[in-house]
Design a protein around this motif. Structure first.
Motif, short mmCIF file in Angstrom:
data_model
loop_
_atom_site.label_atom_id
_atom_site.label_comp_id
_atom_site.label_asym_id
_atom_site.label_seq_id
_atom_site.Cartn_x
_atom_site.Cartn_y
_atom_site.Cartn_z
N LEU A 50 3.49 -0.31 2.24
CA LEU A 50 3.75 -0.16 1.06
C LEU A 50 3.14 -1.27 -0.17
O LEU A 50 3.50 -1.32 -1.24
N LEU A 51 2.36 -2.15 -0.21
CA LEU A 51 0.97 -2.89 -0.77
C LEU A 51 0.63 -1.66 -1.59
O LEU A 51 0.01 -1.87 -1.95
N ASP A 52 0.05 -0.53 -0.46
CA ASP A 52 -0.65 0.08 -1.26
C ASP A 52 -0.06 1.23 -2.92
O ASP A 52 -0.56 2.01 -3.32
N PHE A 53 1.57 1.05 -2.85
CA PHE A 53 1.66 1.65 -3.65
C PHE A 53 2.07 0.57 -5.39
O PHE A 53 3.04 0.60 -6.28
N ILE A 54 2.05 -0.51 -4.96
CA ILE A 54 1.88 -1.66 -5.88
C ILE A 54 0.90 -1.02 -7.26
O ILE A 54 -0.52 -1.32 -6.84
N ASN B 185 -4.11 -12.67 5.78
CA ASN B 185 -4.38 -12.20 4.64
C ASN B 185 -6.37 -12.52 4.74
O ASN B 185 -6.81 -11.08 3.86
N GLN B 186 -6.99 -12.58 6.00
CA GLN B 186 -8.28 -12.59 5.53
C GLN B 186 -8.00 -11.03 5.62
O GLN B 186 -9.68 -10.24 6.09
N THR B 187 -7.50 -10.65 7.10
CA THR B 187 -7.98 -8.78 7.54
C THR B 187 -7.03 -8.36 6.56
O THR B 187 -8.42 -7.04 6.32
N VAL B 188 -6.20 -7.87 5.95
CA VAL B 188 -5.46 -7.29 5.30
C VAL B 188 -6.77 -6.91 3.75
O VAL B 188 -7.03 -5.89 3.21
N PRO C 24 3.50 -4.61 9.21
CA PRO C 24 2.68 -3.29 9.39
C PRO C 24 3.00 -2.44 8.14
O PRO C 24 3.15 -1.53 6.96
N ILE C 25 4.65 -2.83 8.02
CA ILE C 25 5.53 -1.79 7.19
C ILE C 25 5.33 -2.14 5.56
O ILE C 25 4.99 -1.66 4.59
N VAL C 26 5.29 -3.82 4.94
CA VAL C 26 5.05 -4.39 4.66
C VAL C 26 3.34 -4.46 4.06
O VAL C 26 2.91 -3.73 2.44
N ILE C 27 2.80 -4.17 4.90
CA ILE C 27 1.23 -3.91 4.46
C ILE C 27 1.00 -2.38 4.07
O ILE C 27 0.42 -2.07 2.63
N LEU D 285 -4.25 -7.09 -6.87
CA LEU D 285 -4.39 -8.29 -5.55
C LEU D 285 -4.13 -9.90 -5.81
O LEU D 285 -3.42 -9.61 -4.40
N THR D 286 -3.78 -10.01 -7.22
CA THR D 286 -2.33 -10.97 -7.02
C THR D 286 -1.19 -11.13 -6.07
O THR D 286 -0.60 -11.59 -5.73
N ALA D 287 -0.70 -9.78 -6.76
CA ALA D 287 0.59 -9.44 -6.53
C ALA D 287 1.21 -8.72 -5.26
O ALA D 287 1.77 -9.64 -4.17
N LYS D 288 -0.55 -8.21 -4.78
CA LYS D 288 -0.58 -8.03 -3.19
C LYS D 288 -0.45 -8.82 -1.54
O LYS D 288 0.33 -9.61 -1.16
#
Length: 306
Positions: free
Chosen positions: A302-306, A115-118, A297-300, A250-253
């Motif tokens: 995809l987070l950019d599309f939220i 969490n802290q990295t992302v 990494p795939i999930v991370i 950010l909450t959703a991610k």
């Protein structure tokens, strides 16, 4: 690619080194796995929960939103795994172990640094992850123990076992002290932090010792099913729940990322402590941790599309 390399170097490799040390120690000295398990249950885990909860900062609105998400996510995940294990016609012990390997995930020593990295050390997303961590600590120590004991002990005896666990009391005490701004004396705070900081090392060494004692006859179909449900269905379900609740930003991610982590060491500790499919549980944790270097990494991304 940067996320992949960072996760590999800072999460996967250190975890594998600790596990390898545990395997080596068992091979060399035949270390007692149940002693390590009891140390995790009764010393290291409650200290970690108390310290993290006491030091966290979160508003009531954040807390309620995260709890609502968790309840819905957990309920849906539980329902999905329940349907699948019924279709698979697994035996009772394996049903419990399979269920635990999916619904209990590594929300502390893997998810917190991730969490802290992302999110670049964001205090808001850290608070969200801490709430998830607390729930993921409480449930294995209540529901998890109940399911493993229900068939061989009375309800009263099972409740006595649950109430004997220090983590049950660490949570309300930490909440009360934090709410009323009661300082913890340094003579107590220092050893608590020492013990909490030792949780990850002892938990991973325990996993290594268990792996060292295994016959290494992998239960491929069951392990792969567990990994798929934990690493693929988990984050997909997280996406669905945040969409259903209309949670954004950010909450959703942070919530989705919290669903994508590998199987928790709690499933192994429960399996060892109560002698239920310890080999399968160890294999599920080990393989899901390794496979997560590809799925996270795939999930991370995809987070950019939220």
């Amino acid at each position: 690619m940067n996320y992949f390399v960072y996760i590999l170097i800072n999460n996967i490799v250190p975890i594998c080194i600790m596990i390898a040390i545990g395997v080596t120690m068992y091979r060399a000295f035949q270390i007692d796995i149940r002693t390590l398990s009891k140390l995790n249950f009764y010393v290291f885990s409650p200290a970690l929960v108390f310290v993290k909860l006491y030091e966290s900062e979160m508003s009531l609105s954040i807390l309620m939103q995260v709890l609502l998400f968790f309840v819905i996510f957990f309920s849906l995940l539980f329902a999905i795994i329940e349907v699948i294990i019924r279709i698979q016609k697994l035996q009772r012990g394996m049903r419990i172990a399979m269920r635990n390997s999916v619904i209990f995930y590594n929300s502390a020593n893997y998810a917190l640094p991730l969490n802290q990295t992302v999110f670049g050390g964001n205090a808001y997303t850290l608070a969200i992850q801490i709430v998830i961590m607390i729930m993921q600590t409480l449930i294995p120590n209540t529901y998890g123990i109940y399911t493993l004991n229900a068939h061989k002990a009375t309800w009263k005896a099972t409740m006595k076992t649950i109430l004997s666990l220090p983590v049950i009391y660490a949570i309300p005490i930490a909440l009360l002290l934090r709410y009323y701004h009661v300082p913890v004396p340094s003579s107590i705070d220092i050893p608590l932090n020492y013990i909490a900081n030792a949780f990850m090392a002892t938990a991973l060494l325990t996993l290594g010792v268990q792996l060292g004692a295994m016959k290494w006859t992998f239960q491929f179909s069951n392990v792969l099913l567990s990994n798929m449900l934990r690493l693929a269905i988990g984050p997909l379900l997280g996406f669905l729940v945040v969409w259903m609740l209309g949670i954004e930003g950010l909450t959703a991610k942070a919530l989705i990322l919290s669903c994508a982590v590998p199987t928790s060491l709690s499933s192994v500790l429960l399996a060892i402590e109560y002698e239920n499919e310890a080999e399968f549980s160890s294999q599920a944790v080990f393989t899901s941790t390794l496979f997560s270097m590809f799925t996270i990494p795939i999930v991370i991304y995809l987070l950019d599309f939220i």
